[in-house]
Design a protein around this motif. Sequence first.
Motif, PDB file in Angstrom:
ATOM      1  N   GLU A   2     -69.321 -34.177 -10.779  1.00 35.30           N
ATOM      2  CA  GLU A   2     -69.671 -35.570 -10.496  1.00 35.30           C
ATOM      3  C   GLU A   2     -70.971 -35.661  -9.705  1.00 35.30           C
ATOM      4  O   GLU A   2     -71.788 -36.554  -9.947  1.00 35.30           O
ATOM      5  CB  GLU A   2     -68.533 -36.246  -9.738  1.00 35.30           C
ATOM      6  N   ASN A   3     -71.176 -34.725  -8.778  1.00 40.37           N
ATOM      7  CA  ASN A   3     -72.403 -34.750  -7.979  1.00 40.37           C
ATOM      8  C   ASN A   3     -73.635 -34.473  -8.833  1.00 40.37           C
ATOM      9  O   ASN A   3     -74.692 -35.075  -8.622  1.00 40.37           O
ATOM     10  CB  ASN A   3     -72.315 -33.738  -6.844  1.00 40.37           C
ATOM     11  N   LEU A   6     -74.346 -37.554 -10.766  1.00 44.59           N
ATOM     12  CA  LEU A   6     -74.853 -38.577  -9.847  1.00 44.59           C
ATOM     13  C   LEU A   6     -76.319 -38.337  -9.489  1.00 44.59           C
ATOM     14  O   LEU A   6     -77.119 -39.284  -9.418  1.00 44.59           O
ATOM     15  CB  LEU A   6     -73.987 -38.608  -8.586  1.00 44.59           C
ATOM     16  N   THR A  62     -75.307 -41.933 -18.410  1.00 45.92           N
ATOM     17  CA  THR A  62     -74.816 -41.383 -17.137  1.00 45.92           C
ATOM     18  C   THR A  62     -73.927 -42.392 -16.420  1.00 45.92           C
ATOM     19  O   THR A  62     -72.992 -42.004 -15.731  1.00 45.92           O
ATOM     20  CB  THR A  62     -75.981 -40.946 -16.230  1.00 45.92           C
ATOM     21  N   LEU A  66     -70.186 -41.440 -15.330  1.00 49.97           N
ATOM     22  CA  LEU A  66     -69.716 -41.609 -13.948  1.00 49.97           C
ATOM     23  C   LEU A  66     -68.478 -42.504 -13.897  1.00 49.97           C
ATOM     24  O   LEU A  66     -67.572 -42.272 -13.086  1.00 49.97           O
ATOM     25  CB  LEU A  66     -70.825 -42.183 -13.074  1.00 49.97           C
ATOM     26  N   LEU A  69     -65.557 -40.314 -15.026  1.00 52.14           N
ATOM     27  CA  LEU A  69     -65.180 -39.366 -13.968  1.00 52.14           C
ATOM     28  C   LEU A  69     -64.455 -40.062 -12.821  1.00 52.14           C
ATOM     29  O   LEU A  69     -63.496 -39.529 -12.261  1.00 52.14           O
ATOM     30  CB  LEU A  69     -66.421 -38.638 -13.451  1.00 52.14           C
ATOM     31  N   ALA A  70     -64.900 -41.255 -12.463  1.00 54.00           N
ATOM     32  CA  ALA A  70     -64.236 -41.994 -11.383  1.00 54.00           C
ATOM     33  C   ALA A  70     -62.835 -42.416 -11.804  1.00 54.00           C
ATOM     34  O   ALA A  70     -61.903 -42.414 -10.984  1.00 54.00           O
ATOM     35  CB  ALA A  70     -65.059 -43.213 -10.996  1.00 54.00           C
ATOM     36  N   ASN A  73     -60.540 -39.450 -11.461  1.00 53.11           N
ATOM     37  CA  ASN A  73     -60.249 -39.112 -10.066  1.00 53.11           C
ATOM     38  C   ASN A  73     -59.307 -40.105  -9.402  1.00 53.11           C
ATOM     39  O   ASN A  73     -58.775 -39.826  -8.341  1.00 53.11           O
ATOM     40  CB  ASN A  73     -61.549 -39.020  -9.267  1.00 53.11           C
TER      41      ASN A  73
END
Length: 122
Positions: A2-3, A6, A62, A66, A69-70, A73
Amino acid sequence: MENVVLIIHLLLALSLIGIVLMQRSEGGGLGMGSSGPSTAGRSAATAMSKMTWILAAAFICTSIILTILAAENSAGTSVIDRAGAPIGGTDDSPATTPALPSADDLLPPSTDDTAPLAPTAD
C-alpha cells in the motif's frame, strides 16, 4: 504494498499538476475568447496533452488500487458495527460512557431584567 502504491500516487499527482501548469493556455473557458475560427473542431494532440492523458489515467488507476487495498484492510467491519463497541475499554476494564449534562447546563444563562447591564458613571 500500500505504501508503494501511495508513493506512486503522490508522484503521479505532483507530475500531473506540473504538466498541466506547463501547458500553453488556450484562452477563455467554454470557448470564449478563442483566436481562431470557432468551427475549426478539435486541434491536434500535442505531446504535452498526450502525457497529461497518460498521467491522468495512471492517477485514476492508482486511486482504484488504493480503494481496493483499503477495502481489503477494513476486514468487513463497518462504522455501524464499531458504533456498538465499548469506547476505550479493554477486556480487563469495561468502558464507561460519559454522563450526559443536565438540561440546565445546556440553556444559555438567564438575564435578570432588574439588574443593570453595566455600571453607570455619575
